[in-house]
Design a protein around this motif. Sequence first.
Motif, short mmCIF file in Angstrom:
data_model
loop_
_atom_site.label_atom_id
_atom_site.label_comp_id
_atom_site.label_asym_id
_atom_site.label_seq_id
_atom_site.Cartn_x
_atom_site.Cartn_y
_atom_site.Cartn_z
N ASN A 87 -4.64 0.56 -11.60
CA ASN A 87 -3.82 1.76 -12.33
C ASN A 87 -2.72 2.32 -12.91
O ASN A 87 -2.52 2.68 -13.74
CB ASN A 87 -3.74 2.75 -10.60
CG ASN A 87 -4.88 2.63 -10.00
OD1 ASN A 87 -5.41 3.89 -10.12
ND2 ASN A 87 -5.69 1.94 -8.95
N LEU A 88 -2.00 0.73 -12.88
CA LEU A 88 -0.80 0.54 -13.80
C LEU A 88 -1.08 0.66 -15.25
O LEU A 88 -0.63 1.03 -15.91
CB LEU A 88 -0.15 -0.55 -12.95
CG LEU A 88 1.57 -1.52 -14.13
CD1 LEU A 88 2.14 -0.12 -14.17
CD2 LEU A 88 1.85 -2.47 -13.47
N TYR A 121 1.84 1.56 -3.03
CA TYR A 121 0.80 2.08 -4.51
C TYR A 121 0.61 3.83 -4.34
O TYR A 121 0.60 4.14 -5.27
CB TYR A 121 -0.07 1.46 -4.36
CG TYR A 121 -1.34 1.38 -4.70
CD1 TYR A 121 -1.91 1.75 -5.91
CD2 TYR A 121 -2.72 2.47 -3.84
CE1 TYR A 121 -3.14 2.32 -6.75
CE2 TYR A 121 -3.85 2.78 -4.67
CZ TYR A 121 -3.57 2.84 -5.88
OH TYR A 121 -5.08 3.41 -6.47
N TYR A 122 0.38 3.88 -2.76
CA TYR A 122 0.19 5.51 -2.69
C TYR A 122 0.77 6.40 -3.00
O TYR A 122 0.67 7.63 -3.31
CB TYR A 122 -0.63 5.60 -1.57
CG TYR A 122 -1.73 4.83 -1.42
CD1 TYR A 122 -2.94 5.62 -1.54
CD2 TYR A 122 -1.96 4.09 -0.30
CE1 TYR A 122 -4.08 5.46 -1.52
CE2 TYR A 122 -2.98 3.55 0.03
CZ TYR A 122 -4.89 4.09 -1.27
OH TYR A 122 -5.31 3.48 -0.79
N ALA A 161 4.11 -2.08 -6.43
CA ALA A 161 3.37 -2.76 -4.64
C ALA A 161 3.02 -4.15 -5.10
O ALA A 161 3.10 -5.01 -3.78
CB ALA A 161 2.26 -1.69 -4.84
N ILE A 162 2.93 -4.17 -7.04
CA ILE A 162 2.29 -5.38 -7.01
C ILE A 162 3.31 -6.60 -6.27
O ILE A 162 3.09 -8.03 -5.71
CB ILE A 162 2.35 -6.06 -8.80
CG1 ILE A 162 0.80 -4.75 -9.09
CG2 ILE A 162 2.50 -7.34 -9.18
CD1 ILE A 162 1.16 -4.73 -10.61
N TYR A 219 3.92 1.08 -9.22
CA TYR A 219 2.95 -0.11 -8.91
C TYR A 219 3.61 -1.66 -9.61
O TYR A 219 3.20 -2.63 -8.66
CB TYR A 219 2.21 1.08 -10.35
CG TYR A 219 1.10 1.45 -9.96
CD1 TYR A 219 0.52 2.31 -8.77
CD2 TYR A 219 0.47 2.35 -10.99
CE1 TYR A 219 0.21 3.47 -8.71
CE2 TYR A 219 0.09 3.59 -11.15
CZ TYR A 219 -0.19 4.07 -9.42
OH TYR A 219 -0.87 5.42 -9.07
N ILE A 250 -4.07 -2.52 -8.26
CA ILE A 250 -2.84 -1.58 -8.42
C ILE A 250 -3.04 -2.11 -10.09
O ILE A 250 -2.26 -1.21 -10.85
CB ILE A 250 -1.75 -2.35 -7.72
CG1 ILE A 250 -2.06 -2.13 -6.68
CG2 ILE A 250 -0.20 -1.94 -7.92
CD1 ILE A 250 -1.51 -2.67 -5.61
N TYR A 251 -3.41 -3.53 -10.44
CA TYR A 251 -3.56 -3.59 -11.82
C TYR A 251 -3.77 -2.29 -12.74
O TYR A 251 -3.53 -1.88 -13.74
CB TYR A 251 -4.02 -5.11 -11.84
CG TYR A 251 -2.47 -5.65 -11.93
CD1 TYR A 251 -1.57 -6.33 -12.72
CD2 TYR A 251 -3.02 -7.22 -11.06
CE1 TYR A 251 -1.22 -7.04 -12.61
CE2 TYR A 251 -2.10 -7.87 -10.72
CZ TYR A 251 -1.18 -8.30 -11.61
OH TYR A 251 0.21 -8.67 -11.01
N LYS A 253 0.57 -1.30 0.08
CA LYS A 253 -0.01 -0.16 -0.19
C LYS A 253 0.74 1.07 0.13
O LYS A 253 0.70 2.44 -0.42
CB LYS A 253 -0.82 -0.16 0.94
CG LYS A 253 -2.00 -0.95 1.26
CD LYS A 253 -2.64 -1.15 2.31
CE LYS A 253 -3.98 -1.50 2.40
NZ LYS A 253 -5.52 -1.01 3.14
#
Length: 555
Positions: A160-161, A121-122, A143-144, A140, A157-158, A118
């Motif tokens: 937004n990526l 990600y942020y 984060a994954i 990202y 996440i996916y 997280k």
Amino acid sequence: MKTRCCCSKRYLLVFSILLVSVGSIFMSVSLSSCSSPSVKNQLLLCADSLMETYPDSALSILESITYPQKMPRADRALYALLLTQARHKNYIALEDDSLIKTAVDYYGDKKKSLRAAKAHYYWGAIYSEKGYASFAVEEYLTAIRLMPVRNEFLAMIYDNLAECYEEDRLYNVAIENYRAAYQILKGKDEQTYPMRGIARVFLLQNEKDSALYYYQQALDCALADQDSSLIGALYHDLAMVYSEKKDYIQADKFVSKAILLQGQDAINTCLSKAQIMLNLNKLDSASYFFSKNMDELDIYGKAVCYDGMYQIAKRKGEWKTATENMDAYKILYDSMQIMTDNEELNRLMDKHQLEEHKRLLSEHTRTLIFSLITAFSSLMIICVFCFMWNDRKRKKHYIALQHELTQKRVDTMLLKEEELSESNKEHIDKKRSELTEQQIQLCISVLKTTDCYDQLEALERATPKQLLVMRSLRKEIRSDISNAFVDVMMNLKERYPALTGDDVFFCVLSLLCCSKTVVMELMDATSDALKTRKNRIKNKMDAQIFERVFGVDNQ
């Protein structure tokens, strides 16, 4: 009656949220005054539990915490993560990354954990808001990699990526990530979003039929879930696809449905409706929709409206109105161009600053690594020098001892000659005793410079099981002791020829103050055998020498 009941339920829900927020704030203020670190932990956990369902309440709780910088490091990291998350969920612009970096630095990027994922990600979301797609992609992907489970957050996440890749026009990679998000969300309410993303990318690639298929699939899912806001957006999307296919009748059908569902929020949809009406040559309807919400549109929307009204006036032959609309359009276009140039300049400046920061950080890292290598090399050189110096000192000490031993041998030989010429036996015995004592001390000093002395000490400390393991060293230890005490052993043998080799070795071990266990081990004899040997030795040598050799044992 049904409407009134729904309103009452809504008011009750809002009132309960307000109660939670006020209660949380009161709890924070009252308990933080007690300066208890565990209380702040509870507040953070409370905010975390409310984050998904009531992000506004979570934000209120977090903002009520005073002096977060005084928290322990773990709590401070969680506070930074939750506050960034709450602001993001409440659509507050994330302009600064200094807060989330506290969480990123604490949770790291090595060990898999949800909070670490997280945090990255942020951080990526902040980069994305600033327009730094490449930096956002990097975070990202991190984060994954750090996600411990496949859940809705991983799908987000996916998703937004994929949007970042879409902005960079890497459409095939974007579709792959949208599909990855869809595989996680398949069968759930949120599956509509990645399907809509796939459709949008196909439309950008001018693959209208594929875009139409996925938009229709997404619409079916939204209809099944009765999500009115998403249904309206998808009607608008389908209208855009049909408009691209120049099927303006179908486009008008879907855009009209979208306006009915979206109501007052249909500002951009009305603009699309105006474009479709213009393409259908329904000029009055087009004029109505272009001018309907013009005041609420941004500069780009207004430019589209003025251009559209110019086209309408031109077709109608109203040249004065057409000229006025074209002039308004040009003014807006110039302003848009200036804004675009300024945004591009700011983006380039920010990118340059980021690159400069990364360069400085890289240089600092290289300097630190070089310093560490230099320090390590210097330490190794110092250690090697100390070892060589100590080894040289030990060798010089050993040579000095050997010289002294040689001198004592010479003194012993001279004493023998003196014994033949002098008649003062008492003086000679005293001198011989002194020489013998000096030889003993020198031999002990020589032995201490060898590894054999360390092995003897290890034998003293060894357990019965360790003694069995070390039994293979017995021959080597005996040899080293004999070499070190060769002068003492020769003198004893010369003075007392009745002594055997084992008797002399037993005397040396006694001079070294070896314990009974070590003596038994080195001589491979029992306790009774040693007692018998000691009695035999007593009968073979002078009482004074015997007392010197076995004096410690006798005590």
